[in-house]
Design an enzyme around this catalytic site. Structure first.
Site, mmCIF file in Angstrom:
data_model
loop_
_atom_site.group_PDB
_atom_site.id
_atom_site.type_symbol
_atom_site.label_atom_id
_atom_site.label_comp_id
_atom_site.label_asym_id
_atom_site.label_seq_id
_atom_site.Cartn_x
_atom_site.Cartn_y
_atom_site.Cartn_z
ATOM 1 N N ASP A 40 0.833 -1.201 0.000
ATOM 2 C CA ASP A 40 0.000 0.000 0.000
ATOM 3 C C ASP A 40 0.870 1.255 0.000
ATOM 4 O OD1 ASP A 40 -2.349 1.392 -0.015
ATOM 5 O OD2 ASP A 40 -2.697 1.240 2.139
ATOM 6 N N ASN A 43 -10.294 -3.198 -6.734
ATOM 7 C CA ASN A 43 -9.526 -2.173 -7.434
ATOM 8 C C ASN A 43 -10.105 -1.788 -8.786
ATOM 9 O OD1 ASN A 43 -6.250 -3.240 -6.206
ATOM 10 N ND2 ASN A 43 -7.688 -1.746 -5.368
#
Length: 238
Positions: free
Chosen positions: A15, A63
């Site tokens: 991340d 996503n």
């Protein structure tokens, strides 16, 4: 037991690529390219650190909600990475596997994934698993469907279904469960990653953004893991 050895299987939630790029006034895809270069460094560091299995969260089932530009750029990056790194991965003894639902992925990308898995299938130094269009709940749903078909066909008795049987239908059925899950960027959540497999994993949430996650930081996190006491539901010996 006052401590443990280093982890054999480490999973990473990579991340912070977008925030890393934003801090530099660059588009998010600039950060994703930097993150891909960091993957190469971390994979290379694994043998010396005793890590035999590395699983990375590259693209989640959620996503797809990102902008079309970012998603298209990521898919192009995945194709480019496979093209650029395939021979080096082979020469370095890295076996590559992909987990996740491939149905929604571009056919050209899936072909490259299949070819890389086959090319590196004889390697055993490091097992790199890339989670692509992956979600833990999605994986469990797909596994349950496959198991249900086996039961309906009479090949498995419903009375025999337990957690060991179900695990055989997971994307990760040939892998050991992760010992340690690392999430970079300071976020303290697991984001639908390896929900079943991480039941007894240790977690490490660190502030470092993924493109800044060096091999030295990786080694430091692993040393911290070795100092932990893992009891798996038991109590310490008196």
């Amino acid at each position: 037991m006052t401590g443990t050895t280093g982890p054999q299987h480490v999973a990473c939630i990579m991340d912070g690529n977008g925030r890393w790029a934003a801090k530099r006034g660059r588009p998010r895809l600039y950060g994703h390219h930097a993150g891909a270069r960091r993957v190469k460094e971390i994979v290379s560091a694994c043998p010396a650190l005793g890590v035999r299995y590395l699983t990375i969260f590259a693209f989640s089932t959620e996503n797809w909600k990102r902008t079309q530009t970012e998603v298209a750029g990521l898919m192009k990056l995945f194709r480019r990475y496979i093209h650029a790194e395939a021979r080096e991965l082979l020469a370095s003894g890295v076996r590559v596997r992909f987990i996740g639902d491939r149905v929604r992925l571009d056919a050209k990308l899936v072909k490259l994934m299949d070819e890389l898995e086959l090319l590196t299938s004889g390697n055993d130094r490091v097992h790199l698993t890339v989670a692509l269009n992956y979600g833990g709940r999605d994986e469990l749903g797909r596994a349950t469907q496959r198991l249900a078909r086996e039961v309906a066909a009479g090949r498995i008795d419903p009375a025999d279904v337990d957690e060991t049987v179900l695990a055989r239908f997971l994307d990760t059925h040939v892998l050991p469960d992760p010992d340690l899950v690392i999430r970079t960027s300071g976020e303290a959540r697991i984001s639908n990653f390896l929900l079943w497999q991480s039941a007894y994993a240790e977690y490490e949430f660190i502030e470092t953004l993924w493109p800044d996650f060096t091999a030295d930081i990786f080694a430091r996190v692993l040393r911290g893991f070795a100092a932990r006491e893992r009891r798996f539901g038991a109590v310490p010996a008196a």
